[in-house]
Design a protein around this motif. Structure first.
Motif, PDB file in Angstrom:
ATOM      1  N   UNK B   8       0.817  -1.223   0.000  1.00  0.00           N
ATOM      2  CA  UNK B   8       0.000   0.000   0.000  1.00  0.00           C
ATOM      3  C   UNK B   8       0.845   1.266   0.000  1.00  0.00           C
ATOM      4  N   UNK B   9       2.161   1.118  -0.180  1.00  0.00           N
ATOM      5  CA  UNK B   9       3.027   2.291  -0.154  1.00  0.00           C
ATOM      6  C   UNK B   9       3.102   2.879   1.243  1.00  0.00           C
ATOM      7  N   UNK B  10       3.227   4.196   1.301  1.00  0.00           N
ATOM      8  CA  UNK B  10       3.305   4.865   2.604  1.00  0.00           C
ATOM      9  C   UNK B  10       1.898   5.041   3.158  1.00  0.00           C
ATOM     10  N   UNK B  11       1.740   4.631   4.411  1.00  0.00           N
ATOM     11  CA  UNK B  11       0.407   4.669   5.022  1.00  0.00           C
ATOM     12  C   UNK B  11       0.503   5.402   6.363  1.00  0.00           C
ATOM     13  N   UNK B  12      -0.509   6.207   6.657  1.00  0.00           N
ATOM     14  CA  UNK B  12      -0.616   6.877   7.953  1.00  0.00           C
ATOM     15  C   UNK B  12      -1.293   5.948   8.945  1.00  0.00           C
ATOM     16  N   UNK B  13      -0.636   5.669  10.044  1.00  0.00           N
ATOM     17  CA  UNK B  13      -1.300   4.870  11.091  1.00  0.00           C
ATOM     18  C   UNK B  13      -1.213   5.601  12.425  1.00  0.00           C
ATOM     19  N   UNK B  34       3.547  -4.917  14.501  1.00  0.00           N
ATOM     20  CA  UNK B  34       2.774  -5.147  13.281  1.00  0.00           C
ATOM     21  C   UNK B  34       1.550  -4.224  13.257  1.00  0.00           C
ATOM     22  N   UNK B  35       1.122  -3.904  12.054  1.00  0.00           N
ATOM     23  CA  UNK B  35      -0.191  -3.266  11.906  1.00  0.00           C
ATOM     24  C   UNK B  35      -1.036  -4.153  11.002  1.00  0.00           C
ATOM     25  N   UNK B  36      -2.346  -4.092  11.209  1.00  0.00           N
ATOM     26  CA  UNK B  36      -3.292  -4.852  10.385  1.00  0.00           C
ATOM     27  C   UNK B  36      -4.055  -3.855   9.522  1.00  0.00           C
ATOM     28  N   UNK B  37      -3.871  -3.983   8.217  1.00  0.00           N
ATOM     29  CA  UNK B  37      -4.498  -3.030   7.301  1.00  0.00           C
ATOM     30  C   UNK B  37      -5.442  -3.772   6.371  1.00  0.00           C
TER      31      UNK B  37
END
Lengths: 85, 152
Positions: B8-13, B34-37
């Motif tokens: 997803x490229x660069x993602x804001x979390x 980890x993040x779950x997207x």
């Protein structure tokens, strides 16, 4: 590797807190009891290896993944339809 | 904060989207965040992206979506590591292996990812005894074949 001989009911101690006991011996099968602190994880080696291998395999899938995920999403919608029918 | 993701490229979390895996996951023990997207708005499939390495991204889904009768017996040790106070804290995810032919996709029901959604902690559960394997096809054999016929 350190090799020790133990009889049924005898134990070995590792460090201060881990105790391994030979509970039973039947033919080529040995039952082992383990007393260890909670932070020490104990697993059957082949199960752990299998999970490791599956994780590594699960990672090898970048080729066309997004298309596959789109198709998988569509296919899983069919499951819902079937359930409701 | 901004993170780099494989798909997803660069993602804001947000900080509260980041899950800490104190022991990593088997084969990737040094990956502890980890993040779950979600893959899309359907929310069936998720990316499980490591913050440490952009290339470490697994695909996971809710196991009950495909295996409604799925059960695990979480041990005291896992509940302690995850700081679980009650069943409402727990969410289960299963890691998917997606081969060339996506219809043959399998789920690792033997070793699910267990997360505490309240404390943002996670681990991959390795059961002492289990009837499950690392490869359960998510679609029944009939569906694996018929799937090519769209709209049927």
């Amino acid at each position: 590797m350190l090799v020790l001989s133990r009889k049924k009911g005898q134990s070995i101690v590792i460090g201060d807190s881990i105790e391994i006991t030979v509970v039973d011996v039947q033919g080529d099968m040995v039952r082992i009891g383990i007393n260890a602190p909670r932070e020490i994880t104990v697993h059957r080696q082949e199960v752990f290896q299998q999970i490791k291998a599956e994780n590594q395999q699960a990672l090898q899938q970048s080729q066309g993944l997004e298309i596959k995920l789109r198709q998988l999403t569509e296919l899983s919608k069919n499951i819902d339809k079937k359930d409701k029918a | 904060m901004q993170i780099q993701t494989k798909y997803l490229g660069t993602v804001d979390v947000e900080e509260n989207q980041i899950f800490r895996f104190p022991k990593g996951v088997p084969a990737f023990e040094d990956h502890q965040q980890f993040v779950f997207l979600p893959f899309d708005d359907e929310g069936t499939f998720f990316y499980m992206q490591s913050l440490k390495d952009v290339d470490l991204c697994l695909i996971v889904c809710d196991p009950f979506r495909f295996f409604p009768d799925y059960q695990i017996d979480l041990g005291d040790q896992e509940c302690e590591v995850l700081e679980i106070k009650g069943p409402e804290d727990i969410a289960l995810l299963t890691i998917l292996t997606i081969p060339e032919d996506f219809r043959q996709t399998t789920a690792n029901l033997l070793a699910p990812v267990v997360i505490n959604t309240r404390a943002n902690l996670g681990l991959q559960f390795i059961p002492e005894n289990s009837d499950y394997t690392t490869k359960h096809p998510i679609f029944p054999p009939s569906q694996q074949k018929n799937a090519a016929g769209e709209g049927k």
